[in-house]
Design a protein around this motif. Structure first.
Motif, PDB file in Angstrom:
ATOM      1  N   LYS A 192      -5.439  -4.027  -0.552  1.00 41.64           N
ATOM      2  CA  LYS A 192      -5.593  -3.143  -1.709  1.00 41.64           C
ATOM      3  C   LYS A 192      -4.263  -2.561  -2.173  1.00 41.64           C
ATOM      4  N   GLU A 227      -1.021  -6.880  -3.895  1.00 44.38           N
ATOM      5  CA  GLU A 227      -2.365  -6.617  -3.391  1.00 44.38           C
ATOM      6  C   GLU A 227      -3.063  -7.910  -3.039  1.00 44.38           C
ATOM      7  N   LYS A 280     -10.171  -8.943  -1.799  1.00 38.53           N
ATOM      8  CA  LYS A 280     -11.203  -9.229  -0.805  1.00 38.53           C
ATOM      9  C   LYS A 280     -11.851 -10.529  -1.201  1.00 38.53           C
TER      10      LYS A 280
END
Length: 163
Positions: free
Chosen positions: A89, A159, A162
């Motif tokens: 993140k 980043e 996911k």
């Protein structure tokens, strides 16, 4: 060009790196654990890979394998920097980084075998990391997706998605 299945990847890794352990999580996902020693240090490496669905709207960064160094843990320098990694993140406090193996001049593809690309690229990354630990200079290439030229330095803003 053939999109390689997780079974294709498992078979090739088993042939090239028979000492690496694999856990097949489902019909699209596997995790490999093995060791690389590019120079002085022996690293325990974990590779996570999920084959994307053909209809997924995604980018190279989102589908590329994730490479983590389980031990010894990657260390930051005195300024708290760790170059050329992706943080979960985009937050360096959110967990372990994965290696940035992105190279716009030779992008990884879902048609590439991990054993022939990701593993040797990880070994090379670790070689440059060891040099950085001694010199505090990243001598290897250091570009992230969307960056021009040689980024160098830390990638705290980079980043990982996911998967």
């Amino acid at each position: 060009m053939k999109i390689l299945s997780i079974d294709d990847q498992i078979a090739r890794m088993g042939t090239v790196l028979p000492n690496w352990k694999v856990t097949k999580e489902d019909d699209r996902t596997a995790v490999w654990i093995g060791h690389l020693r590019p120079n002085k240090t022996n690293y325990r490496v974990r590779i996570f890979y999920r084959v994307p669905r053909l209809l997924d709207n995604t980018t190279v960064k989102r589908v590329q394998p994730r490479v983590y160094i389980d031990s010894p843990k990657l260390e930051r320098n005195a300024d708290g920097q760790l170059p050329h990694v992706y943080w979960p993140k985009g937050d360096p406090t959110a967990g372990d980084p994965c290696l940035c193996l992105f190279d716009p001049d030779h992008e990884w593809s879902i048609c590439d075998y991990l054993a022939d690309t990701t593993v040797p690229w990880s070994s090379t990354w670790l070689y440059w990391y060891e040099a950085w630990r001694l010199s505090n200079i990243w001598f290897g290439p250091a570009r992230h997706e969307g960056e021009e030229g040689d980024a160098g330095g830390s990638s705290a803003k980079a980043e990982i998605a996911k998967v």
